[in-house]
Design a protein around this motif. Sequence first.
Motif, PDB file in Angstrom:
ATOM      1  N   ARG A   1       0.832  -1.201   0.000  1.00 40.74           N
ATOM      2  CA  ARG A   1       0.000   0.000   0.000  1.00 40.74           C
ATOM      3  C   ARG A   1       0.870   1.256   0.000  1.00 40.74           C
ATOM      4  O   ARG A   1       2.027   1.221   0.413  1.00 40.74           O
ATOM      5  CB  ARG A   1      -0.915   0.004   1.226  1.00 40.74           C
ATOM      6  N   ARG A   2       0.299   2.349  -0.475  1.00 41.81           N
ATOM      7  CA  ARG A   2       0.986   3.635  -0.361  1.00 41.81           C
ATOM      8  C   ARG A   2       1.167   3.951   1.116  1.00 41.81           C
ATOM      9  O   ARG A   2       0.314   3.635   1.940  1.00 41.81           O
ATOM     10  CB  ARG A   2       0.154   4.763  -0.993  1.00 41.81           C
ATOM     11  N   PHE A   3       2.289   4.581   1.427  1.00 40.28           N
ATOM     12  CA  PHE A   3       2.547   4.951   2.821  1.00 40.28           C
ATOM     13  C   PHE A   3       2.638   6.469   2.906  1.00 40.28           C
ATOM     14  O   PHE A   3       3.480   7.089   2.249  1.00 40.28           O
ATOM     15  CB  PHE A   3       3.844   4.317   3.325  1.00 40.28           C
TER      16      PHE A   3
ATOM     17  N   GLN B   1      -6.216  12.695  -1.234  1.00 39.34           N
ATOM     18  CA  GLN B   1      -5.298  12.038  -2.161  1.00 39.34           C
ATOM     19  C   GLN B   1      -5.469  10.524  -2.109  1.00 39.34           C
ATOM     20  O   GLN B   1      -5.437   9.837  -3.137  1.00 39.34           O
ATOM     21  CB  GLN B   1      -3.849  12.415  -1.824  1.00 39.34           C
ATOM     22  N   ALA B   2      -5.670   9.989  -0.878  1.00 37.61           N
ATOM     23  CA  ALA B   2      -5.883   8.542  -0.723  1.00 37.61           C
ATOM     24  C   ALA B   2      -7.179   8.110  -1.416  1.00 37.61           C
ATOM     25  O   ALA B   2      -7.245   7.043  -2.041  1.00 37.61           O
ATOM     26  CB  ALA B   2      -5.932   8.182   0.758  1.00 37.61           C
ATOM     27  N   ARG B   3      -8.232   8.938  -1.319  1.00 42.32           N
ATOM     28  CA  ARG B   3      -9.515   8.628  -1.988  1.00 42.32           C
ATOM     29  C   ARG B   3      -9.344   8.588  -3.504  1.00 42.32           C
ATOM     30  O   ARG B   3      -9.870   7.687  -4.172  1.00 42.32           O
ATOM     31  CB  ARG B   3     -10.565   9.665  -1.621  1.00 42.32           C
ATOM     32  N   ARG B   4      -8.600   9.563  -4.047  1.00 44.35           N
ATOM     33  CA  ARG B   4      -8.381   9.601  -5.494  1.00 44.35           C
ATOM     34  C   ARG B   4      -7.593   8.375  -5.958  1.00 44.35           C
ATOM     35  O   ARG B   4      -7.920   7.764  -6.976  1.00 44.35           O
ATOM     36  CB  ARG B   4      -7.653  10.883  -5.895  1.00 44.35           C
TER      37      ARG B   4
ATOM     38  N   GLY C   1      -7.359   1.690  -7.414  1.00 44.70           N
ATOM     39  CA  GLY C   1      -7.741   0.647  -6.468  1.00 44.70           C
ATOM     40  C   GLY C   1      -6.691   0.399  -5.393  1.00 44.70           C
ATOM     41  O   GLY C   1      -6.874  -0.472  -4.537  1.00 44.70           O
ATOM     42  N   ARG C   2      -5.604   1.161  -5.436  1.00 48.78           N
ATOM     43  CA  ARG C   2      -4.523   0.958  -4.461  1.00 48.78           C
ATOM     44  C   ARG C   2      -4.857   1.655  -3.156  1.00 48.78           C
ATOM     45  O   ARG C   2      -5.236   2.823  -3.129  1.00 48.78           O
ATOM     46  CB  ARG C   2      -3.205   1.509  -5.004  1.00 48.78           C
ATOM     47  N   GLN C   3      -4.717   0.936  -2.056  1.00 50.63           N
ATOM     48  CA  GLN C   3      -5.031   1.484  -0.748  1.00 50.63           C
ATOM     49  C   GLN C   3      -3.836   2.252  -0.176  1.00 50.63           C
ATOM     50  O   GLN C   3      -2.697   2.072  -0.610  1.00 50.63           O
ATOM     51  CB  GLN C   3      -5.433   0.362   0.210  1.00 50.63           C
ATOM     52  N   THR C   4      -4.135   3.103   0.805  1.00 52.31           N
ATOM     53  CA  THR C   4      -3.114   3.947   1.433  1.00 52.31           C
ATOM     54  C   THR C   4      -3.074   3.695   2.933  1.00 52.31           C
ATOM     55  O   THR C   4      -4.119   3.590   3.575  1.00 52.31           O
ATOM     56  CB  THR C   4      -3.427   5.444   1.193  1.00 52.31           C
ATOM     57  N   VAL C   5      -1.864   3.589   3.455  1.00 48.14           N
ATOM     58  CA  VAL C   5      -1.667   3.573   4.900  1.00 48.14           C
ATOM     59  C   VAL C   5      -1.399   5.005   5.338  1.00 48.14           C
ATOM     60  O   VAL C   5      -0.395   5.608   4.933  1.00 48.14           O
ATOM     61  CB  VAL C   5      -0.488   2.671   5.312  1.00 48.14           C
TER      62      VAL C   5
END
Length: 437
Positions: free
Chosen positions: A79-81, A100-103, A109-113
């Motif tokens: 996931r993005r950090f 930014q995480a929502r976009r 479809g990539r999730q963010t931590v």
Amino acid sequence: MDSLFDSAAEEAHRGQEPLAVRMRPRSLDEVIGQRHLLGSGTPLRRLVEAEAPMSLFLWGPPGTGKTTLAYVVAGVTERRFVEVSAVSAGVKEVRAAIEQARRELGMSGRQTVLFVDEVHRFNKAQQDALLPAVENRWVTFIGATTENPFFSVISPLLSRSLLLTLESLSEDDIRVVLERAVADPRGLEGRVRLAPEAAEHLVRLAGGDARRSLTYLEAAALIAADGEVTVEVVERAVDKAAVRYDRQGDQHYDVISGFIKSMRGSDADAALHYLARMVEAGEDPRFIARRIVIFASEDVGMADPTCLQVAVAAAQAVEFIGLPEGRLNLAQAVIHCALAPKSNAVINAIGAASEDVRRGNIGHVPDHLRDAHYPGAKKLGHGKGYKYPHDFEHGLVRQEYAPEELRDRRYYRPTRHGAEAGFADRWSRIRAFLRGE
């Protein structure tokens, strides 16, 4: 060609990072310590393996791996950090990170931590800004805090999150951290040799903080001219002399004995010296706090009843804020205990009462004092004739309280020291009244 330059630049950048950053674990299996959180089937491992959005609070002392776990969760789940520091960020930065995480989630479809360090520093409005992202699972939220989240985090956010408590690393854990850093290619690559005595000194200085141990090791390695990190090299690097103190041996018992006896002897300076020796040697501050709390009742007691309050407050403060600031609370309690008037009447009283009980001198609770609330108790005469003290002048009424066999036993024999002199006078009058003397 660009990729070669990029790779070289990235390698150079890694070489400039602090040792603690370079040695950050890349998987849950590489994490040292926190076995209660990382074992097979634990909630954290199941959440990571399921790769589902989650919300976590990591609560523990500095250097126990809160940031590391956040990085590992992001890395393992790919996931993005995004890291936000509650010290410098505000609502604007938090909302921007969430947007930014929502976009990113919508487009790829990539999730963010979203990792918020020192989340306890956020006020209510700033914490409220996190709620939509947590409720809607737009991010995997991880908040790190050194303070009790039940006091520092708003209830709606805490109730939607899994709370994981991290513990200070053990001495064995710190040894593994140091050994790995010396040998690992990401660390010192075997360029220095860590003498066993120096390793033990670093373990003591770390106080359960892995980051501190690596910071000190890196500083020592930079000035180890012949490639060997010795105790002397460590002392020069961190400007901290080795304290000769074996927490498992004679020094541990000798120093704590000197500490207690100095307080008992009312020598505040000597007691502070032994306190400093224990703190500087890395003794568990909770152990020191427990000894002070015991001392407050064993050696001061009713001569200064506030001593126990101060000792307990210091113990709670140490648990709440940890070291190094907690040493101030310990020092205040030590000074109070050392200068307080002394009395061992409390320990003598409970000791004498316990001795009677162990010998079988217990007798029967007088009928009028027995519990009369259950059905049939009154038929047995329980509670009959009991006189409620509040119904009488001064809240006192003459009646038998002790078992008949122990009516004349004296356990509490107060001294005339400090506040206990007043309690002695009051107890003398009350006892005489109750016994018709």
